[in-house]
Design an enzyme around this catalytic site. Structure first.
Site, mmCIF file in Angstrom:
data_model
loop_
_atom_site.group_PDB
_atom_site.id
_atom_site.type_symbol
_atom_site.label_atom_id
_atom_site.label_comp_id
_atom_site.label_asym_id
_atom_site.label_seq_id
_atom_site.Cartn_x
_atom_site.Cartn_y
_atom_site.Cartn_z
ATOM 1 N N PHE A 198 0.163 9.948 -7.270
ATOM 2 C CA PHE A 198 0.028 8.504 -7.047
ATOM 3 C C PHE A 198 -0.619 7.765 -8.204
ATOM 4 O O PHE A 198 -1.334 8.307 -8.959
ATOM 5 C CB PHE A 198 -0.753 8.255 -5.762
ATOM 6 C CG PHE A 198 -0.201 9.024 -4.613
ATOM 7 C CD1 PHE A 198 1.177 9.066 -4.408
ATOM 8 C CD2 PHE A 198 -1.002 9.757 -3.783
ATOM 9 C CE1 PHE A 198 1.716 9.797 -3.378
ATOM 10 C CE2 PHE A 198 -0.484 10.486 -2.746
ATOM 11 C CZ PHE A 198 0.877 10.512 -2.539
ATOM 12 N N SER A 221 0.839 -1.200 0.000
ATOM 13 C CA SER A 221 0.000 0.000 0.000
ATOM 14 C C SER A 221 0.877 1.254 0.000
ATOM 15 O O SER A 221 0.593 2.228 -0.693
ATOM 16 C CB SER A 221 -0.901 -0.039 1.234
ATOM 17 O OG SER A 221 -1.603 1.152 1.344
ATOM 18 N N TRP A 271 2.318 1.698 -3.367
ATOM 19 C CA TRP A 271 1.291 2.179 -4.294
ATOM 20 C C TRP A 271 1.255 3.712 -4.298
ATOM 21 O O TRP A 271 1.018 4.335 -5.323
ATOM 22 C CB TRP A 271 -0.076 1.631 -3.874
ATOM 23 C CG TRP A 271 -1.212 2.123 -4.729
ATOM 24 C CD1 TRP A 271 -1.650 1.576 -5.899
ATOM 25 C CD2 TRP A 271 -2.046 3.268 -4.493
ATOM 26 N NE1 TRP A 271 -2.694 2.299 -6.402
ATOM 27 C CE2 TRP A 271 -2.963 3.345 -5.559
ATOM 28 C CE3 TRP A 271 -2.112 4.226 -3.490
ATOM 29 C CZ2 TRP A 271 -3.937 4.335 -5.648
ATOM 30 C CZ3 TRP A 271 -3.074 5.219 -3.575
ATOM 31 C CH2 TRP A 271 -3.969 5.268 -4.645
ATOM 32 N N HIS A 272 1.524 4.301 -3.128
ATOM 33 C CA HIS A 272 1.479 5.765 -3.031
ATOM 34 C C HIS A 272 2.627 6.438 -3.751
ATOM 35 O O HIS A 272 2.531 7.614 -4.095
ATOM 36 C CB HIS A 272 1.459 6.208 -1.563
ATOM 37 C CG HIS A 272 0.126 6.046 -0.925
ATOM 38 N ND1 HIS A 272 -0.294 4.857 -0.407
ATOM 39 C CD2 HIS A 272 -0.899 6.912 -0.749
ATOM 40 C CE1 HIS A 272 -1.517 5.004 0.072
ATOM 41 N NE2 HIS A 272 -1.917 6.238 -0.131
ATOM 42 N N GLY A 273 3.713 5.738 -3.961
ATOM 43 C CA GLY A 273 4.817 6.367 -4.683
ATOM 44 C C GLY A 273 6.030 5.461 -4.746
ATOM 45 O O GLY A 273 6.257 4.644 -3.847
#
Lengths: 381, 476
Positions: free
Chosen positions: B476, B323, B326-328
């Site tokens: 993102f 997770s 996924w944000h960066g």
């Protein structure tokens, strides 16, 4: 058939589309925003521009700056920030005491932040003195004018904690001018003296330049000084018995207008001389060449300085030339300085406090060159 | 194109709504699709073709999979589709990060030349888009919903502009039926409620998040050596509220816009800062991502039904690591994910039992503190700088950084905190429920519409009058 929610939703749709409607059918009068700002130009569509994304970037910036009712939206935002937080959305305006607004450049100058040092000021004054003496030999009057500034006129209203610098350009310019015997008018000092006796404010609370009344007082003094120095009678408007008291207007509100709010400051009542058409334009009048800043534009607008002269050439910041009778302004490069000086009976170089470090904006050097004046070190010290 | 832009609010939105409402029902999807393609092409004029191409391939792969009886073939087709979509995400988002780290490894260990990589422009919303394409193929594979018959309907599900670039992440089976028929939702009431929701989101973004962001930027730009503890706290608090009002505001706008055209999107935020544990926080923060991770990663990993507790903790931790990633594509996001995953595992292990004994206020306070510290890792790219910043928050600095916030800052900070913690009490939660769920009388409509239009004017004025209008979640 039409319930309240339906009518409401239609109203919302119309409201959302107002800017688009205004574009096609300009129903509302939109007051433009005041102040100086650069708006983005439009761009032309091309496939390359589209696929590189440059078209979208430019177009979006353009639309952001040019959509209809933009000024109303921005004024609403500014009004809320002003009313709730006393926050200004103007880069160069600060509020002092008693609701006096000041331009930040003047406050920086008052603090001495732009002080250029005595040797440099000495050099500038010496060069003007040399030029003044040279022109005098050619029967030309060169008058140097130090325009007044609000921070020196009303220091008691400067923002809390504003301290005057140990050395400021104005103080040293004035001191050196006196020492060198430069013929000049020091309006800073004159306005301070007048402040005690003058029945009306010479500077408005919400403006940056002198009030209309202050401009007319200064106009009379300049004409008087030029008459005295040239021994030429110069016609000017007799306005002193024709003054009305009314709300501050136009330039007198230039700083509060720059905030782009609907309301916020108490109304200021100021004296407004009524300039009437009493000058006989057929009368013999001298010609003048002026190099100066916005104070001259202001003087022209409120005192009608131009009408006192048969020929009037104004070099704004010695960059743009405005000539009496000409439709358009011209670039300084197009000016034949020798010819302009030869044709002028009077020459005036004006600057206010914030511009003193650059007074003349290159005119003195150019004029010395024209007349072959090569100052030696002794003359410049 | 972003929602809080003049282009969208003054030009795109009114034109879209007018065209949509006057178009006959059978053409409404075409209108939404055309406007969605334009909306996306404006910001990603080249990548739109990649989306159109991959969705075409995906559509036929999934159709083929649906019609295939053999389980092995179905699995192969599922794998091909998932790999294609994840491959696209990996290529655009993670390849640079991956090769950068491989380069560090090989140059240090094997002393060879680095591989090098040309930095790619990250296509808008690729993380959201990829996750939704995966839900389509997986939901059909699992038999949760049959695939769409029409390619353009599938295209509409993927590219539907309200949720295209910043979510919520909508699982296929949640939206499938609404694409073909949403006439039951197309009421004036829904349009009005959608508009109010959109304006609430816009105001959250423009009037609160942007102002908080300006101060957070100023603080985070300052060297930590010059920061006072007070300034550091103000900076991270501003960022904490910025990220919440920014992202939840965007979700509100998306949900509101969708509602105006008859779609019902799932909620994405539910007062996350009132959470009493990190476990609860993740049930309230970016809920659509949480649901996606649970359904498409955590459960396939075994979820709670694993043999050992250690494996359960690992699953939790791993899901949050992913997770974070996924944000960066950056280690600070990985660390942030792992940090939250660690707290989740610790809560499962013993922390929740301790929390039970300390009362609601302290539980909420501790959770909020953990979240705030987490935001430091999220905001500051370099790990060592983040540690320095956290030190500065707790150790006073003799070097005084003159902290002069904007005049509106403290007022807005109080407003932000008030709304972020509004539902802390049961009675305030009831008030909020009343605002969002109770039926609207005519008078209530009039008052709400009036307030909404005022917020619209102020938001447009703010956008037009200020160049500061960044959106955090576009990275993102």
């Amino acid at each position: 058939m039409f319930s309240i929610p339906k009518i409401l939703f239609i109203f919302i749709l119309v409201f959302l589309s107002l800017s688009l409607f205004q574009r096609s059918f300009p129903v509302f009068h939109e007051k433009p925003l005041d102040g100086t700002f650069v708006l983005n130009d439009d761009t032309t569509f091309s496939l390359n521009g589209w696929f590189s994304g440059k078209y979208q970037t430019h177009r979006e910036k353009y639309l952001n700056d040019h959509f209809e009712l933009r000024s109303a939206f921005i004024r609403c935002r500014n009004q809320v920030d002003f009313s709730f937080y006393h926050q200004f959305h103007a880069q160069d305006v600060v509020e002092g005491k008693n609701h006096f607004l000041f331009n930040t450049w003047y406050i920086d100058t008052y603090k001495g932040l732009d002080f250029i040092g005595s040797p440099k000021i000495n050099h500038i004054i010496s060069e003007f003195k040399l030029l003044q003496d040279t022109l005098a030999k050619r029967n030309k009057v060169l008058l140097v004018v130090f325009s007044p500034s609000k921070d020196i006129y009303a220091p008691e209203n400067l923002p809390e904690g504003t301290k005057k610098g140990d050395s400021t350009n104005y103080e040293v310019f004035e001191k050196k001018a006196k020492q060198k015997g430069l013929v000049h008018i020091d309006f800073e000092n004159y306005f301070i003296k007048l402040k005690q006796t003058c029945p009306y404010p010479l500077f408005p609370a919400y403006g940056s330049h002198w009030s209309y009344y202050g401009a007319c007082v200064a106009g009379d003094s300049i004409i008087g000084a030029l008459e005295y120095l040239s021994a030429i009678k110069i016609p000017h408007y007799p306005w002193r018995n024709n003054v009305t008291i009314s709300k501050a207007e136009g330039d007198e509100l230039e700083l509060s207008n720059e905030l782009n709010i609907f309301s916020g400051f108490p109304t200021e009542m100021l004296a407004h001389p009524q300039i009437k058409d009493t000058i006989n334009l057929k009368q013999k009048r001298p010609s003048i060449l002026i190099i100066g800043d916005s104070y001259i534009l202001n003087l022209e607008a409120h005192y009608d300085l131009m009408s006192s002269f048969s020929s009037f050439k104004f070099c704004y910041y010695y960059k743009t030339v405005y000539t009496l009778g000409a439709d358009k302004s011209a670039d300084i490069d197009s000016l034949d300085l020798r010819d302009a000086i030869n044709k002028a009976d009077l020459i005036m170089v004006e600057s206010t406090e914030i511009n003193l470090s650059k007074i003349g904006w290159g005119f003195a050097d150019a004029a010395c060159k024209v007349f072959g004046i090569v100052p030696n070190t002794a003359q410049l010290n | 194109m972003i929602f809080s832009s003049i282009l969208f609010l003054i030009y795109f939105l009114p034109v879209f709504l007018l065209v949509y409402y006057i178009t006959p029902k059978f053409l409404k999807n075409v209108v939404v699709l055309v406007f969605s393609i334009f909306f996306y092409s404006w910001g990603a004029p080249k990548f739109i073709f990649v989306i159109l191409g991959t969705t075409l391939v995906d559509f036929f792969l999934v159709k083929w999979m649906y019609n295939t009886q053999t389980r092995l073939y179905r699995r192969i087709l599922l794998t091909v589709s998932v790999c294609m979509n994840l491959g696209l995400l990996f290529y655009f988002k993670y390849s640079g990060f991956f090769i950068e780290n491989v380069d560090v490894f090989i140059t240090h260990i094997f002393h060879v030349h680095p591989l090098g990589w040309t930095k790619l422009v990250l296509p808008l919303g690729i993380s959201f888009y990829t996750f939704e394409t995966i839900t389509y193929v997986v939901d059909v594979y699992r038999g949760e919903h049959k695939p769409l018959d029409n390619f353009w309907n599938y295209q509409l599900y993927i590219i539907l502009f309200p949720k295209l670039i910043a979510g919520p992440i909508i699982r296929y089976h949640e939206l499938a039926d609404q694409i073909t028929d949403r006439s039951a939702n197309e009421t004036t009431e829904n349009r009005l409620l959608g508009f109010y929701r959109f304006i609430i989101g816009l105001a959250k973004k423009v009037l609160i998040a942007n102002q908080m962001g300006a101060l957070a930027d100023a603080v985070f730009k300052t060297s930590t050596a010059d920061l006072s503890a007070y300034a550091a706290w103000m900076g991270i608090l501003a960022y904490t509220f910025q990220i919440y009002f920014d992202f939840s505001g965007y979700s509100d706008m998306a949900i509101g816009l969708a509602r105006m055209i008859g779609f019902k999107f799932p909620e994405n935020f539910e007062n996350p800062y009132t959470s009493q544990s990190i476990t609860e926080f993740w049930r309230r923060w970016h809920m659509s991502l949480g649901r996606w991770m649970k359904n498409y990663l955590y459960i396939p990993l075994g979820g709670n039904r694993v043999d050992s507790k250690l494996r359960l903790y690992f699953n939790l931790w791993f899901v949050f690591l992913v997770s974070g990633l996924w944000h960066g594509a950056s280690w600070n996001f990985v660390f942030w994910g792992a940090y939250h995953g660690t707290f989740l595992a610790l809560e499962r292990a013993f922390l929740l039992k301790i929390y039970d004994k300390i009362g609601k206020f302290f539980r909420t306070f501790i959770t909020f503190l953990i979240v705030i510290i987490g935001w430091v890792f999220f905001r500051v790219e370099k790990f060592s700088d983040a540690i320095q910043f956290i030190k500065r928050m707790f150790i006073s600095n003799p070097k005084e950084y003159k902290f002069i916030p904007d005049p509106a800052f403290y007022t807005l900070l109080i407003i932000a905190a008030f709304f972020a913690f509004f539902t802390f009490f049961k009675w305030t939660q009831k008030i909020q429920d009343g605002v969002f769920t109770h039926e609207y009388s005519n008078l209530r409509h009039l008052v709400t519409a009036f307030l909404a239009l005022i917020l619209f004017i102020l938001s447009v004025g703010n956008i037009a009058g200020s160049g500061f209008n960044p959106f955090i979640y576009f990275r993102f």
